[in-house]
Design a protein around this motif. Structure first.
Motif, PDB file in Angstrom:
ATOM      1  N   ASP A 118       0.845  -1.197   0.000  1.00  0.00           N
ATOM      2  CA  ASP A 118       0.000   0.000   0.000  1.00  0.00           C
ATOM      3  C   ASP A 118       0.881   1.249   0.000  1.00  0.00           C
ATOM      4  O   ASP A 118       0.922   2.008   0.972  1.00  0.00           O
ATOM      5  CB  ASP A 118      -0.924  -0.002   1.225  1.00  0.00           C
ATOM      6  N   PRO A 119       1.603   1.475  -1.085  1.00  0.00           N
ATOM      7  CA  PRO A 119       2.499   2.638  -1.110  1.00  0.00           C
ATOM      8  C   PRO A 119       1.769   3.967  -0.978  1.00  0.00           C
ATOM      9  O   PRO A 119       2.285   4.892  -0.338  1.00  0.00           O
ATOM     10  CB  PRO A 119       3.211   2.516  -2.464  1.00  0.00           C
ATOM     11  N   ALA A 120       0.582   4.082  -1.544  1.00  0.00           N
ATOM     12  CA  ALA A 120      -0.167   5.336  -1.426  1.00  0.00           C
ATOM     13  C   ALA A 120      -0.579   5.587   0.023  1.00  0.00           C
ATOM     14  O   ALA A 120      -0.575   6.733   0.488  1.00  0.00           O
ATOM     15  CB  ALA A 120      -1.393   5.303  -2.328  1.00  0.00           C
ATOM     16  N   GLY A 121      -0.929   4.523   0.751  1.00  0.00           N
ATOM     17  CA  GLY A 121      -1.282   4.673   2.160  1.00  0.00           C
ATOM     18  C   GLY A 121      -0.109   5.150   2.985  1.00  0.00           C
ATOM     19  O   GLY A 121      -0.263   6.013   3.858  1.00  0.00           O
ATOM     20  N   TYR A 122       1.064   4.599   2.709  1.00  0.00           N
ATOM     21  CA  TYR A 122       2.271   5.041   3.406  1.00  0.00           C
ATOM     22  C   TYR A 122       2.522   6.521   3.139  1.00  0.00           C
ATOM     23  O   TYR A 122       2.801   7.297   4.071  1.00  0.00           O
ATOM     24  CB  TYR A 122       3.472   4.216   2.957  1.00  0.00           C
ATOM     25  N   ALA A 123       2.442   6.940   1.880  1.00  0.00           N
ATOM     26  CA  ALA A 123       2.701   8.333   1.529  1.00  0.00           C
ATOM     27  C   ALA A 123       1.728   9.267   2.235  1.00  0.00           C
ATOM     28  O   ALA A 123       2.109  10.340   2.723  1.00  0.00           O
ATOM     29  CB  ALA A 123       2.621   8.519   0.016  1.00  0.00           C
ATOM     30  N   ALA A 124       0.448   8.870   2.302  1.00  0.00           N
ATOM     31  CA  ALA A 124      -0.556   9.702   2.960  1.00  0.00           C
ATOM     32  C   ALA A 124      -0.264   9.843   4.444  1.00  0.00           C
ATOM     33  O   ALA A 124      -0.402  10.938   5.023  1.00  0.00           O
ATOM     34  CB  ALA A 124      -1.943   9.116   2.737  1.00  0.00           C
ATOM     35  N   LEU A 125       0.146   8.749   5.102  1.00  0.00           N
ATOM     36  CA  LEU A 125       0.456   8.823   6.521  1.00  0.00           C
ATOM     37  C   LEU A 125       1.721   9.645   6.762  1.00  0.00           C
ATOM     38  O   LEU A 125       1.812  10.390   7.746  1.00  0.00           O
ATOM     39  CB  LEU A 125       0.608   7.426   7.116  1.00  0.00           C
ATOM     40  N   PHE A 126       2.685   9.540   5.874  1.00  0.00           N
ATOM     41  CA  PHE A 126       3.895  10.359   5.979  1.00  0.00           C
ATOM     42  C   PHE A 126       3.506  11.838   6.019  1.00  0.00           C
ATOM     43  O   PHE A 126       3.978  12.598   6.872  1.00  0.00           O
ATOM     44  CB  PHE A 126       4.806  10.073   4.782  1.00  0.00           C
ATOM     45  N   ARG A 127       2.625  12.240   5.115  1.00  0.00           N
ATOM     46  CA  ARG A 127       2.191  13.631   5.087  1.00  0.00           C
ATOM     47  C   ARG A 127       1.490  14.022   6.388  1.00  0.00           C
ATOM     48  O   ARG A 127       1.685  15.125   6.908  1.00  0.00           O
ATOM     49  CB  ARG A 127       1.276  13.868   3.887  1.00  0.00           C
ATOM     50  N   GLN A 128       0.669  13.124   6.903  1.00  0.00           N
ATOM     51  CA  GLN A 128      -0.048  13.389   8.152  1.00  0.00           C
ATOM     52  C   GLN A 128       0.928  13.626   9.298  1.00  0.00           C
ATOM     53  O   GLN A 128       0.775  14.585  10.080  1.00  0.00           O
ATOM     54  CB  GLN A 128      -0.964  12.212   8.484  1.00  0.00           C
ATOM     55  N   GLU A 168       6.957  18.897  -0.873  1.00  0.00           N
ATOM     56  CA  GLU A 168       6.821  19.797   0.273  1.00  0.00           C
ATOM     57  C   GLU A 168       6.928  19.062   1.604  1.00  0.00           C
ATOM     58  O   GLU A 168       7.007  19.704   2.664  1.00  0.00           O
ATOM     59  CB  GLU A 168       5.501  20.551   0.198  1.00  0.00           C
ATOM     60  N   TYR A 169       6.960  17.745   1.576  1.00  0.00           N
ATOM     61  CA  TYR A 169       7.027  16.965   2.815  1.00  0.00           C
ATOM     62  C   TYR A 169       8.382  16.310   3.036  1.00  0.00           C
ATOM     63  O   TYR A 169       8.598  15.707   4.094  1.00  0.00           O
ATOM     64  CB  TYR A 169       5.954  15.878   2.807  1.00  0.00           C
ATOM     65  N   VAL A 170       9.273  16.387   2.077  1.00  0.00           N
ATOM     66  CA  VAL A 170      10.551  15.678   2.143  1.00  0.00           C
ATOM     67  C   VAL A 170      11.692  16.660   1.900  1.00  0.00           C
ATOM     68  O   VAL A 170      11.666  17.414   0.916  1.00  0.00           O
ATOM     69  CB  VAL A 170      10.618  14.546   1.100  1.00  0.00           C
ATOM     70  N   ASP A 171      12.683  16.637   2.798  1.00  0.00           N
ATOM     71  CA  ASP A 171      13.882  17.461   2.624  1.00  0.00           C
ATOM     72  C   ASP A 171      15.072  16.640   2.162  1.00  0.00           C
ATOM     73  O   ASP A 171      15.905  17.129   1.400  1.00  0.00           O
ATOM     74  CB  ASP A 171      14.232  18.154   3.951  1.00  0.00           C
ATOM     75  N   ARG A 172      15.145  15.399   2.643  1.00  0.00           N
ATOM     76  CA  ARG A 172      16.261  14.527   2.312  1.00  0.00           C
ATOM     77  C   ARG A 172      15.722  13.167   1.865  1.00  0.00           C
ATOM     78  O   ARG A 172      14.751  12.664   2.433  1.00  0.00           O
ATOM     79  CB  ARG A 172      17.181  14.322   3.520  1.00  0.00           C
ATOM     80  N   LEU A 173      16.390  12.601   0.891  1.00  0.00           N
ATOM     81  CA  LEU A 173      16.089  11.241   0.454  1.00  0.00           C
ATOM     82  C   LEU A 173      17.307  10.378   0.738  1.00  0.00           C
ATOM     83  O   LEU A 173      18.427  10.689   0.317  1.00  0.00           O
ATOM     84  CB  LEU A 173      15.758  11.213  -1.034  1.00  0.00           C
ATOM     85  N   GLY A 174      17.089   9.300   1.481  1.00  0.00           N
ATOM     86  CA  GLY A 174      18.198   8.454   1.892  1.00  0.00           C
ATOM     87  C   GLY A 174      18.119   7.056   1.315  1.00  0.00           C
ATOM     88  O   GLY A 174      17.055   6.582   0.902  1.00  0.00           O
ATOM     89  N   MET A 175      19.260   6.402   1.283  1.00  0.00           N
ATOM     90  CA  MET A 175      19.342   5.008   0.880  1.00  0.00           C
ATOM     91  C   MET A 175      20.210   4.264   1.880  1.00  0.00           C
ATOM     92  O   MET A 175      21.365   4.650   2.132  1.00  0.00           O
ATOM     93  CB  MET A 175      19.943   4.885  -0.522  1.00  0.00           C
ATOM     94  N   ASN A 176      19.663   3.206   2.467  1.00  0.00           N
ATOM     95  CA  ASN A 176      20.433   2.324   3.338  1.00  0.00           C
ATOM     96  C   ASN A 176      21.084   1.253   2.477  1.00  0.00           C
ATOM     97  O   ASN A 176      20.392   0.570   1.716  1.00  0.00           O
ATOM     98  CB  ASN A 176      19.522   1.680   4.376  1.00  0.00           C
ATOM     99  N   ALA A 177      22.390   1.118   2.591  1.00  0.00           N
ATOM    100  CA  ALA A 177      23.122   0.233   1.686  1.00  0.00           C
ATOM    101  C   ALA A 177      24.059  -0.682   2.464  1.00  0.00           C
ATOM    102  O   ALA A 177      24.991  -0.205   3.126  1.00  0.00           O
ATOM    103  CB  ALA A 177      23.928   1.064   0.677  1.00  0.00           C
TER     104      ALA A 177
END
Length: 288
Positions: A118-128, A168-177
């Protein structure tokens, strides 16, 4: 926090970014008194001794027993817990924290907030959650969305854009490697690194997506991984350390944090060649 001090001793230089996680066992973890006593106040003392240091704090948007409850979160059922966590950060002197919200949403093995189905659900909760944190008096947080390498087969999620909450909700994008290739324990170091870079949702795709959104690239977790289990780690692989150091340069990585804690993959103490390469790449200059 004590692990960061030990890491500084290993490198011979101050650590610039401290990282920690709020536990996700239950909403009881979102208790400001407990958060401050066990994590936030010690980190504040650590930062006070290192002017200019930053603190990245993992916030779980859902806890155990609430797996996939994105709609409930968007309706505001958990806002009080989020508000308590935000208040604890501000009151402990971390109002400028990097809030690392719902880390590794594309990895089903990490936490009840997984976005694979449910990627859209995750994105919506992130915004919340971002909205609640921003509303805290004294807040000056920035927000990080950090992913794991790769796509898990048979799931709805196929690319970073699927669960991206919006610029507008994200400042940094990270990758765990981590230095592993699932199910392929005999692969060479060079081929494993090529796979880490070029797989779906690998490092190359992450850098391309980060640049397309105009965001800062970060690496909140990375490290060697021991051999002999299902993850098929590279073991004492100094080459991986060198390749990651190069990645931090060509990928314009804003900050990186080696995960020197044994959650299954081992620590630097187990990998003498990798440890030496790590000190050489990231430690104090030796002169000459």
């Amino acid at each position: 926090m004590s692990a960061a001090v030990d890491h500084e001793r290993l490198l011979g230089v101050p650590v610039e970014v401290g990282t920690d996680y709020l536990p996700h066992g239950s909403w009881a973890a979102f208790d400001p008194a407990v958060m401050c006593a066990e994590q936030l106040d010690p980190w504040r003392r650590w930062r006070d001794e290192r002017p200019g240091s930053m603190f990245a704090y993992g916030i779980p948007p859902l806890v155990d027993g609430c797996a996939g409850a994105f709609e409930r979160g968007v309706r505001g059922e958990f806002d009080a817990a989020y508000a308590r966590a935000a208040r604890a950060l501000v009151e402990s002197g971390h109002g400028d924290a990097i809030v690392r919200l719902g880390w590794e949403p594309n990895n089903r093995a990490i936490g009840p907030w997984q976005a694979t189905d449910d990627p859209a659900g995750y994105a919506a909760l992130f915004r919340q959650v971002v909205g609640v944190f921003r509303a805290a008096p004294g807040a000056a947080f920035t927000f990080e969305l950090s992913s794991a390498l790769g796509v898990q087969p048979g799931r709805r999620l196929r690319c970073f854009a699927d669960y991206y909450p919006g610029d507008e909700y994200v400042d940094r994008l990270g990758m765990n490697a981590y230095d592993l290739k699932w199910g392929d324990p005999h692969v060479s170091a060079a081929d494993r690194w090529a796979w880490i870079r070029t797989q779906e949702m690998g490092l190359d795709a992450h850098v391309a997506f980060t640049r397309s959104r105009g965001k800062r690239n970060v690496c909140s977790e990375w490290g060697l991984y021991r051999r002999g289990d299902a993850f098929a780690g590279g073991g004492d692989d100094a080459d991986f350390i060198d390749r990651m150091a190069e990645y931090f340069a060509w990928g314009d990585v804003d900050y990186q944090a080696y995960f020197d804690h044994d959650w299954g993959g081992g620590t630097l103490a187990e990998f003498p060649e990798g440890r030496a390469a790590y000190i050489r790449r990231f430690g104090a200059p030796t002169g000459g």
